[in-house]
Scaffold this active site. Sequence first.
Site, PDB file in Angstrom:
ATOM      1  N   TYR A 231      37.987 -25.036   9.472  1.00  0.00           N
ATOM      2  CA  TYR A 231      36.561 -24.955   9.529  1.00  0.00           C
ATOM      3  C   TYR A 231      36.102 -26.366   8.802  1.00  0.00           C
ATOM      4  CZ  TYR A 231      36.761 -24.014   4.518  1.00  0.00           C
ATOM      5  OH  TYR A 231      37.055 -23.912   3.104  1.00  0.00           O
ATOM      6  N   CYS A 232      34.773 -26.662   9.064  1.00  0.00           N
ATOM      7  CA  CYS A 232      34.106 -27.779   8.177  1.00  0.00           C
ATOM      8  C   CYS A 232      32.851 -27.192   7.962  1.00  0.00           C
ATOM      9  CB  CYS A 232      34.091 -28.899   9.194  1.00  0.00           C
ATOM     10  SG  CYS A 232      33.130 -28.912  10.652  1.00  0.00           S
ATOM     11  N   SER A 233      31.727 -27.965   8.185  1.00  0.00           N
ATOM     12  CA  SER A 233      30.281 -27.517   7.537  1.00  0.00           C
ATOM     13  C   SER A 233      29.783 -26.811   8.621  1.00  0.00           C
ATOM     14  CB  SER A 233      29.383 -29.033   7.286  1.00  0.00           C
ATOM     15  OG  SER A 233      30.013 -29.659   6.267  1.00  0.00           O
TER      16      SER A 233
ATOM     17  N   ILE B  61      31.539 -23.580   7.226  1.00  0.00           N
ATOM     18  CA  ILE B  61      31.170 -22.861   5.906  1.00  0.00           C
ATOM     19  C   ILE B  61      29.469 -22.626   5.793  1.00  0.00           C
ATOM     20  CG2 ILE B  61      30.899 -25.097   4.754  1.00  0.00           C
ATOM     21  CD1 ILE B  61      32.345 -23.911   2.438  1.00  0.00           C
TER      22      ILE B  61
END
Length: 164
Positions: free
Chosen positions: A95-97, A124
């Site tokens: 995951y990232c933003s 996230i």
Amino acid sequence: MKKIVLLFLVISSATFGQKKLDKLLKKWNTRNVPYMSVKTLALPKTDAILLDAREEKEYKVSHLENAICVGFDNFKLEETIAKLPEDKKAKIVVYCSLGIRSEIVADKLIKAGYTNVYNLYGGIFEWKNADFKVIDTLGNNTEKVHAFNKNWSKWLKKGKKVYE
């Protein structure tokens, strides 16, 4: 009647937001990595290795519990593989933003032979928007989420936006 109208507005807003996020991810991603929804990941039965493809300064503000920071700008495949089980069938969720940088990292893992790799849909931001907890570097629950920049921060609807 007011309750019905309010319910309709809430459902319409969520659906509209979802469609806009779909459009954004279609623009930036190639969809060569399958998505996993935040609700699926949050299920108690979902036992996955979590990799955070954001930069360390973002990770330090908050991250998903048990996530390993692998970064993006200076992502090193060999160093990341050293942190993973030898079993290339292990479930891995990156995951990232929002799910753009994480797709690139996840794709590198797939090309390295990992067969059970997912990109967290909405990253996230979507995790926090669904009211799931994030933790700080001390393991404490926090409302803070690194919002990347002012433009991308519009996708984070819940929590406290942090930029530095």
